[in-house]
Motif scaffolding. Structure first.
Motif, short mmCIF file in Angstrom:
data_model
loop_
_atom_site.label_atom_id
_atom_site.label_comp_id
_atom_site.label_asym_id
_atom_site.label_seq_id
_atom_site.Cartn_x
_atom_site.Cartn_y
_atom_site.Cartn_z
N ILE A 339 0.83 -1.20 0.00
CA ILE A 339 0.00 0.00 0.00
C ILE A 339 0.87 1.26 0.00
O ILE A 339 0.68 2.15 -0.83
CB ILE A 339 -0.96 0.01 1.22
N ILE A 340 1.83 1.31 0.91
CA ILE A 340 2.62 2.54 1.05
C ILE A 340 3.68 2.68 -0.04
O ILE A 340 3.70 3.66 -0.77
CB ILE A 340 3.27 2.61 2.45
N ASP A 341 4.55 1.68 -0.16
CA ASP A 341 5.68 1.82 -1.11
C ASP A 341 5.27 1.52 -2.55
O ASP A 341 5.91 1.98 -3.49
CB ASP A 341 6.82 0.87 -0.71
N GLY A 342 4.24 0.71 -2.71
CA GLY A 342 3.79 0.39 -4.06
C GLY A 342 2.74 1.36 -4.54
O GLY A 342 3.02 2.28 -5.32
N ILE A 343 1.51 1.20 -4.06
CA ILE A 343 0.38 1.97 -4.56
C ILE A 343 0.56 3.47 -4.34
O ILE A 343 0.50 4.25 -5.29
CB ILE A 343 -0.94 1.49 -3.91
N PHE A 344 0.81 3.86 -3.07
CA PHE A 344 0.90 5.29 -2.80
C PHE A 344 2.07 5.95 -3.55
O PHE A 344 1.92 7.02 -4.11
CB PHE A 344 1.00 5.55 -1.29
N ALA A 345 3.22 5.25 -3.55
CA ALA A 345 4.37 5.82 -4.25
C ALA A 345 4.08 5.92 -5.75
O ALA A 345 4.41 6.91 -6.40
CB ALA A 345 5.61 4.97 -4.00
N GLY A 346 3.41 4.88 -6.29
CA GLY A 346 3.06 4.87 -7.72
C GLY A 346 2.13 6.01 -8.07
O GLY A 346 2.40 6.80 -8.98
N VAL A 347 1.03 6.11 -7.29
CA VAL A 347 0.07 7.18 -7.54
C VAL A 347 0.75 8.54 -7.37
O VAL A 347 0.56 9.45 -8.18
CB VAL A 347 -1.14 7.07 -6.58
N GLY A 348 1.57 8.63 -6.34
CA GLY A 348 2.29 9.89 -6.08
C GLY A 348 3.14 10.30 -7.27
O GLY A 348 3.15 11.46 -7.67
N SER A 349 3.84 9.31 -7.87
CA SER A 349 4.72 9.68 -8.98
C SER A 349 3.91 10.08 -10.21
O SER A 349 4.30 10.97 -10.96
CB SER A 349 5.71 8.55 -9.29
N VAL A 350 2.76 9.46 -10.40
CA VAL A 350 1.90 9.87 -11.52
C VAL A 350 1.43 11.30 -11.30
O VAL A 350 1.51 12.15 -12.18
CB VAL A 350 0.68 8.93 -11.67
N LEU A 351 0.93 11.55 -10.07
CA LEU A 351 0.38 12.87 -9.77
C LEU A 351 1.42 13.98 -9.83
O LEU A 351 1.11 15.11 -10.18
CB LEU A 351 -0.28 12.86 -8.39
N SER A 352 2.69 13.62 -9.52
CA SER A 352 3.70 14.67 -9.45
C SER A 352 3.92 15.36 -10.80
O SER A 352 4.41 16.47 -10.87
CB SER A 352 5.02 14.09 -8.94
N PHE A 353 3.53 14.68 -11.89
CA PHE A 353 3.70 15.30 -13.21
C PHE A 353 2.56 16.25 -13.54
O PHE A 353 2.67 17.08 -14.43
CB PHE A 353 3.75 14.22 -14.30
#
Lengths: 665, 73
Positions: A339-353
């Motif tokens: 949840i934290i390192d996979g999903i949240f980090a993934g979503v976070g990196s998408v959103l950062s753009f």
């Protein structure tokens, strides 16, 4: 009801589409080509409008034109809404005449009537309708004037099936040729459901797709050729010129009866005045670079950074509270990490753009809609022609220095599919800003005295290799004829706020929906490889699957001077985001990112460090960029080719550098 | 003479339009048909392409393509 919206570029087509549909639109793609298809529902109705690409003619030479033609013939919209720029009526009617030949219920929206009135020109709309045999409605899309009248007229022509009453614009030999051929091919045309007269006109023009579609016999083709040659002999000109000439002659007659002009229009005079500065012999290029630099600064440093920070704060806060909650709940550590390192980090990196995309497209849409982008093409054309592109490709390439993701997305407005694809392939050679931390750590460790010079050298190297590949592409993969550079320089106009906002929204939505999957899967994959070993036990990063893969592929980097599994692993992790190269390397070398430069000399020599920098400069862009590339190329296969090509180029360049370097050092 | 030889601001009438198939069709479609009046308004900062004024609007084409267009004064 289903309407097709057709018109020239720069005639306010998108503005009208937005006025008709509001935000009720969705963007798709015509099958097989990277041409956008936008469909929307008209406010308060069930009726839909399809926004077809901006075109000047129905010739068979560009995808945009073929798509439009096929759409009208095969999808049979209930009516065509042909929007024309009334301030530039002569050339705009050229497409109208060809649309009328298609013999589909049709209405003409004469846009920018406010500017016509302002310029003290008068257009007798009633007379124009009579002369053309199609209902003409005066509108001003940007001021939302005349839209209700237009909607009524659209409904009327569609429900009552009111066809254009004229489709015969020709006289003398052209008339005889079209007439004769119409009779000859009537059955063939009806068999494929095409208006015989339109088919005949196209055959006279020498239109190959039409010849094929009609399945004519050898004998019929001969007869057609014979009558066309006869026409050419009588007119002393060739078939294509004869038809273009005929249509323009007809338009000139119509205009003589309906338009009274008193001098130049205000919009034109204003444009000439603006151009005196913006396309000035000496100021044009500095001004262009100044504009691009300001956009860069505002996007990446001011607004983008501000929004990015705000968004990052939001994501971090949510992540932290979920993290705490999961710990308190005593969640299984693997699921916790997922949840934290996979999903949240993934979503976070998408959103950062997202902030960068939104802010950048705000500026780019203004450049496009104001008419400045056409001037960029005019000013920069000579430079880019050498690598087989035209002037406008400079904009996505420059954006590439900031971030490849919006740069690739910005290729959408380029005029031909060939230019779009080639620009997409070349953009990653422009070193993106996320690679800077890597350069910075390595140059600090190995070339402390020449840090800036080495970095500049890397940027220049990227550009040079990009140019070389441009030249190579020009004679290989993109050999075909480049689209001719025949470009309208529209009058400068105030962009419509609504259009700019809608486009920003479109781009954000587009990126999130279409690029999300690729980025998310990519991030999850790397997380998975980093977290587990081959027995699916959770392990330290040094024991993970990723580390093993790093060990397997490390020998590949031996000719580059760094056969080290930790470096290979860091390069793979750079696939999620380039910044990750530094952080992964730090973790694997059991140090911190800031102290990394002290440890690096234990595994690199200055020569192999530079070879590593060359490889990072050129190898596959991050997963977000790949997502954007897939979205714009609309092909998984081409995207894969793109990724492999970049890696191979990077490897070859670094090998060449290192091996040659070894000889001298 | 050909279109690229015109001086800036000089008006001429198109006689014939030449060029490779796709380019030629594009030029014709954009209104560069025989008997049309055309004027060179500007040359780009790097010396190419050129900016034309015809049929009440502005169009830019490359010099090498303008060479294929025969004009008379």
């Amino acid at each position: 009801m289903r309407y097709a919206l057709v018109g020239n570029q720069n005639c306010g087509k998108t503005t009208l589409f937005n006025q008709l549909t509001g935000s009720n639109q969705h963007v798709g793609n015509f099958p097989g080509v990277t041409v956008d298809s936008k469909e929307g529902t008209i406010k308060d109705t069930q009726d839909t409008v399809v926004d077809l690409p901006g075109i000047y003619s129905l010739s068979p030479y560009s995808n945009e034109e073929i798509v439009t033609r096929d759409f009208i013939i095969n999808q049979k919209p209930d009516a065509i809404v042909n929007i024309i720029d009334a301030t530039n009526i002569e050339r705009n009617l050229y497409l109208s005449l060809q649309l009328m030949e298609l013999h589909v219920p049709m209405v003409i929206a004469a846009n920018m009537m406010d500017e016509v009135i302002e310029s003290k020109t008068s257009i007798d709309i009633k007379k124009l309708s009579e002369e053309l045999g199609v209902k003409v409605i005066p509108i001003s899309a940007i001021h939302n004037e005349g839209i209700d009248d237009l909607l009524q007229a659209m409904n009327k022509v569609a429900t009552k099936k009111i066809y254009p009453s004229k489709y015969d614009f020709c006289t003398g030999p052209v008339h005889r040729a079209i007439h004769g051929i119409t009779h000859l091919i009537e059955d063939h045309a009806q068999a494929i459901d095409v208006q015989p007269r339109f088919a005949a006109t196209k055959l006279v023009e020498g239109d190959e797709p039409m010849q094929k579609a009609l399945r004519l016999t050898e004998n019929e083709l001969d007869m057609i050729e014979h009558s066309v040659v006869e026409m050419e002999e009588q007119l002393q000109t060739d078939r294509e010129a004869a038809l273009a000439d005929m249509r323009y002659n007809y338009i000139e007659q119509v205009i003589a009866k309906t338009v009274k002009k008193s001098g130049e229009s205000k919009a034109y005079l204003r444009s000439v005045a603006i151009d005196a500065i913006l396309t000035h012999k000496y100021f044009a290029i500095p001004i262009f670079l100044g504009i691009m630099l300001s956009i860069f600064y505002l996007t990446f440093n001011v607004f983008g950074a501000l929004l990015s920070d705000a968004l990052a704060y939001l994501v971090d806060t949510i992540t932290l509270s979920v993290d705490t909650a999961l710990t308190a709940f005593g969640m299984n550590p693997v699921v916790h990490s997922l949840i934290i390192d996979g999903i949240f980090a993934g979503v976070g990196s998408v959103l950062s753009f997202l902030p960068i995309i939104v802010v950048l497209f705000f500026f780019l849409t203004i450049l496009e809609d104001s008419g400045y982008m056409a001037r960029v093409a005019f000013v920069m054309d000579k430079l880019l022609r050498k690598i087989g592109l035209s002037g406008r490709s400079i904009v996505p390439m420059l954006i590439g220095f900031g971030c490849t993701v919006p740069a690739v997305m910005a290729t959408r407005t380029l005029s031909s599919e060939r230019d779009r694809k080639m620009t997409i392939f070349l953009t990653p050679f422009m070193s993106c800003s996320a690679k800077l931390p890597i350069y910075s750590v390595f140059t600090y460790a190995f070339f402390p005295k020449y840090q800036a010079w080495v970095m500049i050298l890397l940027y220049v190297l990227g550009i040079v290799i990009g140019i070389l590949f441009g030249l190579l592409f020009k004679v290989t993969a993109f050999k075909g004829q480049p689209t001719p550079f025949v470009l309208e320089l529209p009058n400068y106009r105030m962009p419509s706020v609504k259009s700019v906002m809608l486009l920003m929204w479109d781009k954000a939505k587009d990126f999130l929906t279409r690029a999300f999957t690729v980025i998310f899967i990519g991030s999850m994959l790397i997380w998975f490889l980093q977290t587990f070993d081959f027995r699916f036990n959770t392990v330290e990063s040094t024991q993970s699957m990723l580390a093993y893969i790093g060990k397997w592929i490390a020998p590949l980097f031996a000719p580059l001077g760094f056969n080290d599994w930790r470096v290979a692993t860091a390069l793979i992790s750079g696939f999620t985001a380039k910044e990750a190269v530094v952080s992964t390397l730090a973790v694997l070398l059991s140090t911190t990112s800031s102290a990394l430069s002290e440890t690096l000399p234990t595994i690199f020599t200055p020569l192999s460090a530079f070879s590593f920098l060359i490889f990072t400069l050129l190898y596959t862009p991050c997963v977000a960029a790949i997502g954007a590339v897939k979205q714009e190329l609309n092909s998984g296969f081409l995207t894969l080719c793109f990724v492999i090509l970049q890696c191979v180029i990077a490897w070859l360049c670094a090998v060449c550098f290192y091996q040659i370097g070894c000889i001298f050092l | 003479m050909t279109l690229d030889e015109l001086a800036i601001g000089q008006e001429a009438t198109i006689v014939t339009v030449g060029g490779e198939k796709i380019l030629r069709r594009r030029l014709l479609d954009m209104g560069l048909t025989p008997r049309t009046k055309v004027m060179i308004r500007k040359v780009a900062p790097l010396g190419d392409p050129i900016e034309l004024r015809l049929r009440g609007y502005l169009l830019t084409i490359r010099k090498e393509d303008a060479k294929q267009i025969e004009v008379s004064l």
